[in-house]
Design a protein around this motif. Structure first.
Motif, PDB file in Angstrom:
ATOM      1  N   LEU A  13       0.845  -1.190   0.000  1.00 38.98           N
ATOM      2  CA  LEU A  13       0.000   0.000   0.000  1.00 38.98           C
ATOM      3  C   LEU A  13       0.882   1.242   0.000  1.00 38.98           C
ATOM      4  CD1 LEU A  13      -2.838   1.263   0.207  1.00 38.98           C
ATOM      5  CD2 LEU A  13      -2.564   1.189   2.688  1.00 38.98           C
ATOM      6  N   GLN A  14       0.812   2.002  -1.058  1.00 39.66           N
ATOM      7  CA  GLN A  14       1.577   3.240  -1.157  1.00 39.66           C
ATOM      8  C   GLN A  14       0.620   4.419  -1.052  1.00 39.66           C
ATOM      9  OE1 GLN A  14       4.993   3.520  -1.395  1.00 39.66           O
ATOM     10  NE2 GLN A  14       4.946   1.331  -1.019  1.00 39.66           N
ATOM     11  N   VAL A  15       0.817   5.242  -0.038  1.00 40.18           N
ATOM     12  CA  VAL A  15      -0.028   6.416   0.149  1.00 40.18           C
ATOM     13  C   VAL A  15       0.447   7.507  -0.797  1.00 40.18           C
ATOM     14  CG1 VAL A  15      -0.758   8.196   1.786  1.00 40.18           C
ATOM     15  CG2 VAL A  15      -0.488   5.832   2.552  1.00 40.18           C
ATOM     16  N   THR A  16      -0.435   7.960  -1.656  1.00 37.74           N
ATOM     17  CA  THR A  16      -0.097   9.047  -2.570  1.00 37.74           C
ATOM     18  C   THR A  16      -0.103  10.366  -1.799  1.00 37.74           C
ATOM     19  OG1 THR A  16      -2.377   9.537  -3.172  1.00 37.74           O
ATOM     20  CG2 THR A  16      -1.228   7.819  -4.473  1.00 37.74           C
ATOM     21  N   GLN A  17       0.424  11.401  -2.426  1.00 37.72           N
ATOM     22  CA  GLN A  17       0.416  12.713  -1.780  1.00 37.72           C
ATOM     23  C   GLN A  17      -1.024  13.184  -1.556  1.00 37.72           C
ATOM     24  OE1 GLN A  17       3.112  13.822  -0.478  1.00 37.72           O
ATOM     25  NE2 GLN A  17       2.140  15.605   0.377  1.00 37.72           N
ATOM     26  N   ALA A  18      -1.896  12.948  -2.509  1.00 33.05           N
ATOM     27  CA  ALA A  18      -3.304  13.345  -2.366  1.00 33.05           C
ATOM     28  C   ALA A  18      -3.963  12.594  -1.208  1.00 33.05           C
ATOM     29  CB  ALA A  18      -4.059  13.093  -3.666  1.00 33.05           C
ATOM     30  N   GLN A  19      -3.662  11.305  -1.072  1.00 26.28           N
ATOM     31  CA  GLN A  19      -4.220  10.532   0.030  1.00 26.28           C
ATOM     32  C   GLN A  19      -3.675  11.016   1.373  1.00 26.28           C
ATOM     33  OE1 GLN A  19      -2.965   6.755  -1.543  1.00 26.28           O
ATOM     34  NE2 GLN A  19      -5.048   6.204  -2.214  1.00 26.28           N
ATOM     35  N   PHE A  20      -2.370  11.334   1.401  1.00 26.95           N
ATOM     36  CA  PHE A  20      -1.788  11.846   2.638  1.00 26.95           C
ATOM     37  C   PHE A  20      -2.452  13.161   3.034  1.00 26.95           C
ATOM     38  CE2 PHE A  20       1.501  14.358   4.894  1.00 26.95           C
ATOM     39  CZ  PHE A  20       1.544  13.595   6.054  1.00 26.95           C
ATOM     40  N   LYS A  21      -2.685  14.034   2.078  1.00 30.32           N
ATOM     41  CA  LYS A  21      -3.368  15.302   2.368  1.00 30.32           C
ATOM     42  C   LYS A  21      -4.761  15.054   2.920  1.00 30.32           C
ATOM     43  CE  LYS A  21      -0.892  17.963  -1.094  1.00 30.32           C
ATOM     44  NZ  LYS A  21      -0.975  18.656  -2.382  1.00 30.32           N
ATOM     45  N   ALA A  22      -5.446  14.039   2.398  1.00 24.27           N
ATOM     46  CA  ALA A  22      -6.781  13.697   2.895  1.00 24.27           C
ATOM     47  C   ALA A  22      -6.699  13.171   4.329  1.00 24.27           C
ATOM     48  CB  ALA A  22      -7.448  12.678   1.980  1.00 24.27           C
ATOM     49  N   ILE A  23      -5.684  12.372   4.631  1.00 23.61           N
ATOM     50  CA  ILE A  23      -5.490  11.877   5.995  1.00 23.61           C
ATOM     51  C   ILE A  23      -5.231  13.034   6.943  1.00 23.61           C
ATOM     52  CG2 ILE A  23      -3.943  10.517   7.469  1.00 23.61           C
ATOM     53  CD1 ILE A  23      -3.567   8.634   4.997  1.00 23.61           C
ATOM     54  N   VAL A  24      -4.373  13.972   6.519  1.00 25.29           N
ATOM     55  CA  VAL A  24      -4.071  15.156   7.339  1.00 25.29           C
ATOM     56  C   VAL A  24      -5.346  15.971   7.568  1.00 25.29           C
ATOM     57  CG1 VAL A  24      -2.840  17.361   7.372  1.00 25.29           C
ATOM     58  CG2 VAL A  24      -1.644  15.267   6.707  1.00 25.29           C
ATOM     59  N   ALA A  25      -6.126  16.189   6.513  1.00 23.85           N
ATOM     60  CA  ALA A  25      -7.361  16.976   6.624  1.00 23.85           C
ATOM     61  C   ALA A  25      -8.364  16.314   7.567  1.00 23.85           C
ATOM     62  CB  ALA A  25      -7.988  17.181   5.249  1.00 23.85           C
ATOM     63  N   ALA A  26      -8.388  14.994   7.581  1.00 18.33           N
ATOM     64  CA  ALA A  26      -9.319  14.271   8.445  1.00 18.33           C
ATOM     65  C   ALA A  26      -8.825  14.174   9.887  1.00 18.33           C
ATOM     66  CB  ALA A  26      -9.562  12.873   7.885  1.00 18.33           C
ATOM     67  N   ASN A  27      -7.570  14.550  10.119  1.00 17.26           N
ATOM     68  CA  ASN A  27      -6.971  14.460  11.455  1.00 17.26           C
ATOM     69  C   ASN A  27      -6.307  15.783  11.823  1.00 17.26           C
ATOM     70  OD1 ASN A  27      -7.117  11.425  12.280  1.00 17.26           O
ATOM     71  ND2 ASN A  27      -6.569  11.453  10.103  1.00 17.26           N
ATOM     72  N   LEU A  30      -3.902  16.329  14.756  1.00 21.33           N
ATOM     73  CA  LEU A  30      -2.611  15.654  14.784  1.00 21.33           C
ATOM     74  C   LEU A  30      -1.629  16.344  13.854  1.00 21.33           C
ATOM     75  CD1 LEU A  30      -3.726  11.900  14.529  1.00 21.33           C
ATOM     76  CD2 LEU A  30      -3.073  13.155  16.591  1.00 21.33           C
ATOM     77  N   LYS A  31      -0.382  16.346  14.236  1.00 21.48           N
ATOM     78  CA  LYS A  31       0.676  16.822  13.346  1.00 21.48           C
ATOM     79  C   LYS A  31       1.325  15.577  12.754  1.00 21.48           C
ATOM     80  CE  LYS A  31       4.790  19.587  13.027  1.00 21.48           C
ATOM     81  NZ  LYS A  31       5.815  20.348  13.717  1.00 21.48           N
ATOM     82  N   LEU A  32       1.220  15.428  11.446  1.00 24.62           N
ATOM     83  CA  LEU A  32       1.677  14.227  10.774  1.00 24.62           C
ATOM     84  C   LEU A  32       2.780  14.525   9.775  1.00 24.62           C
ATOM     85  CD1 LEU A  32      -1.857  12.715   9.969  1.00 24.62           C
ATOM     86  CD2 LEU A  32      -0.372  12.144  11.905  1.00 24.62           C
ATOM     87  N   GLU A  33       3.674  13.572   9.613  1.00 25.38           N
ATOM     88  CA  GLU A  33       4.674  13.587   8.558  1.00 25.38           C
ATOM     89  C   GLU A  33       4.607  12.237   7.863  1.00 25.38           C
ATOM     90  OE1 GLU A  33       8.287  16.496  10.039  1.00 25.38           O
ATOM     91  OE2 GLU A  33       8.538  14.355  10.337  1.00 25.38           O
ATOM     92  N   LYS A  34       5.100  12.191   6.622  1.00 27.74           N
ATOM     93  CA  LYS A  34       5.161  10.941   5.873  1.00 27.74           C
ATOM     94  C   LYS A  34       6.597  10.716   5.443  1.00 27.74           C
ATOM     95  CE  LYS A  34       3.534  10.699   1.577  1.00 27.74           C
ATOM     96  NZ  LYS A  34       4.547  10.282   0.623  1.00 27.74           N
TER      97      LYS A  34
END
Length: 192
Positions: A13-27, A30-34
């Motif tokens: 499973l590779q998280v795309t940049q768009a998916q990571f942005k969606a995860i950040v927006a939903a959380n 939290l302060k997240l990094e990838k």
């Protein structure tokens, strides 16, 4: 020593940049990094001394940048999408004006699609030194010109520069921005 919690994803499973942005927006709380490997890191809040030190470091860079107007400075909430696919948020960052001007308005409003020219990472009591050193090397591999890893616990600063060995200073009172940040002097007396 506590490690930064990581959300591990299946290997395939590779998280795309768009998916990571969606995860950040939903959380948003939290302060997240990838990482470049696709791990999502949860960055924990800092304690009072680390927060005070971070503010001091950012404030000193802000004042220099206001005077010289050579680029744009950022705080620890700014995300940078590095060329290797990682999304990182250094404690303090700066890019030169030409690089900033080369971004579109949409890029300036989003996670910045570049590596900063200059970063400061400040080690807190819960940070792994090895993990921060790896992060600094990652910045170098992605275009960083100058970086400082400040370690109050050991009263050391590690200086990272392109194509040079890491320089370690013991109990410095001042750091200089060299040719990257001309005439910038960082006063470390309130950090150590």
């Amino acid at each position: 020593m506590l490690q930064t919690p990581a959300i591990r994803l299946p290997v395939n499973l590779q998280v795309t940049q768009a998916q990571f942005k969606a995860i950040v927006a939903a959380n948003r709380d939290l302060k997240l990094e990838k990482t470049a490997k696709g791990e999502i890191l949860v960055m924990s809040p800092t304690g009072g001394n680390t927060g005070r030190r971070n503010f001091n470091l950012a404030g000193q860079l802000y004042l220099w940048n206001q005077r010289y107007q050579l680029g744009v400075a950022f705080d620890s909430s700014t995300a940078f999408c590095l060329p290797n696919g990682a999304t990182r948020s250094p404690d303090v960052a700066w890019i030169n004006q030409e690089k900033w001007n080369g971004l579109t308005t949409a890029e300036k409003d989003d996670f910045l699609p570049l590596c900063p020219d200059f970063v400061i990472e400040l080690r807190s009591k819960t940070d792994s030194l090895k993990t921060l050193q790896e992060k600094m090397q990652e910045y170098l591999e992605n275009g960083l010109k100058l970086g400082w890893l400040i370690n109050p616990q050991n009263q050391q600063v590690e200086i990272y520069r392109c194509y040079r060995a890491v320089e370690i200073l013991q109990q410095p009172t001042t750091l200089w921005g060299e040719e990257i940040l001309p005439d910038f002097e960082l006063d470390l007396t309130s950090i150590f």
